[in-house]
Design a protein around this motif. Structure first.
Motif, short mmCIF file in Angstrom:
data_model
loop_
_atom_site.label_atom_id
_atom_site.label_comp_id
_atom_site.label_asym_id
_atom_site.label_seq_id
_atom_site.Cartn_x
_atom_site.Cartn_y
_atom_site.Cartn_z
N ALA A 148 0.89 64.83 29.43
CA ALA A 148 0.30 65.76 28.47
C ALA A 148 -0.44 66.89 29.18
O ALA A 148 -0.62 67.97 28.61
N ALA A 149 -0.87 66.65 30.43
CA ALA A 149 -1.61 67.66 31.18
C ALA A 149 -0.69 68.62 31.93
O ALA A 149 -1.17 69.58 32.54
N LEU A 150 0.62 68.38 31.89
CA LEU A 150 1.56 69.21 32.64
C LEU A 150 1.98 70.43 31.83
O LEU A 150 1.92 70.43 30.59
N SER A 151 2.46 71.44 32.53
CA SER A 151 3.01 72.62 31.86
C SER A 151 4.37 72.27 31.26
O SER A 151 4.97 71.24 31.58
N GLY A 152 4.89 73.18 30.42
CA GLY A 152 6.20 72.95 29.83
C GLY A 152 7.29 72.82 30.87
O GLY A 152 8.18 71.96 30.75
N GLY A 153 7.24 73.66 31.89
CA GLY A 153 8.25 73.59 32.95
C GLY A 153 8.16 72.29 33.73
O GLY A 153 9.19 71.70 34.10
N GLN A 154 6.94 71.84 34.01
CA GLN A 154 6.77 70.58 34.74
C GLN A 154 7.25 69.40 33.90
O GLN A 154 7.85 68.46 34.43
N ARG A 155 7.01 69.43 32.60
CA ARG A 155 7.48 68.36 31.72
C ARG A 155 9.01 68.32 31.71
O ARG A 155 9.62 67.25 31.74
#
Length: 264
Positions: A148-155
């Motif tokens: 949940a703490a990651l950016s959209g790209g990281q997810r």
């Protein structure tokens, strides 16, 4: 880039799918080779999501043939397609926000240490996660942070990496750059290029024509459930747009693509 092999990993021949009176797919042809990115484009309702679900084993075809390594297959469900070597990353990613990166990567297939009371091999999972992400040149600040703490790209990166744990040969990516910013989109497109460099076949569903032209080898246009053109990604954009909008029909677009050597 890995050379494209003469025989496709996956080939669809005249595939059709109905939902009651609705013909969602009509005589669709598609080929994807090892070390190749094939983009699947079309307006909403063109049949892209249905086709992805057919390949993933969610929907069974009503007509036509699916060939895997040249032999006909008719998977009974997603589990059987995964056993063939097909991995799917849907647009919703299906990540658990409360779990960390390692937990999401191994969700449902966690290795356990042997003993009187088997426990999760947390050390082994973290080591394997680091090795996998490093092999993709992916750097995340903390593998134990909740996704949940990651950016959209990281997810998106985590979702794609999870799909690779089963060592697939074909990866289906459904709108992987939707709702991402410019920098995050570039990260995901870079990862797609790495998948191709690993020799994987990739089917990329996308509305982002700039991204498609940046990473795809070929572009397959769906319109109203039919194949309405197969182009090299270097084809003039106006030709691809014409096929998308229906300004040119299937016969014209396939002939133009064949002249460029895009249709095998």
């Amino acid at each position: 880039m890995v050379p494209v092999s003469p025989a496709p990993v996956l080939a669809l021949r005249a595939v059709g799918k109905r939902f009651g009176a609705l013909r969602a797919l009509v005589d669709v042809d598609l080929e994807v080779h090892a070390g190749e990115v094939v983009a699947l484009v079309g307006d909403n309702g063109a049949g892209k999501s249905t086709l992805v679900k057919v390949i993933a084993g969610v929907h069974r075809v009503d007509g036509g043939t699916l060939l895997w390594d040249g032999r006909p297959v008719r998977p009974g469900g997603p589990h059987e397609t995964r056993e063939l070597g097909i991995a799917t990353v849907y647009q919703d990613l299906a990540l658990c926000d409360n779990l960390d990166v390692v937990g999401n990567l191994f969700l449902g297939r966690e290795p356990r240490r042997r003993g009187a009371r088997p426990v999760l091999d947390e050390v082994g999972m973290e080591r394997a996660a680091r090795d996998l992400l490093a092999s993709l040149s992916v750097r995340l600040p903390n593998l134990r942070s909740p996704v949940a703490a990651l950016s959209g790209g990281q997810r998106q990166t985590v979702a794609i990496a999870r799909a690779l744990l089963g060592e697939p040969r074909l990866v289906l990516l459904d709108e992987p750059t939707a709702a991402l910013g410019v920098e995050q989109t570039a990260q995901v497109l870079d990862l797609i290029e790495r998948l191709r460099a690993r020799g994987l076949a990739v089917v990329l569903v996308s509305h982002d024509m700039a991204g498609v032209r940046a990473v795809a080898d070929r572009v397959v246009v769906l319109r109203l459930g039919r194949t309405n053109g197969v182009f090299p990604a270097t084809a003039p954009q106006e030709e691809i747009i014409a096929a998308l909008t229906g300004a040119t029909d299937n016969a014209v677009t396939r002939r133009a693509a064949r002249d460029r050597g895009a249709v095998r």
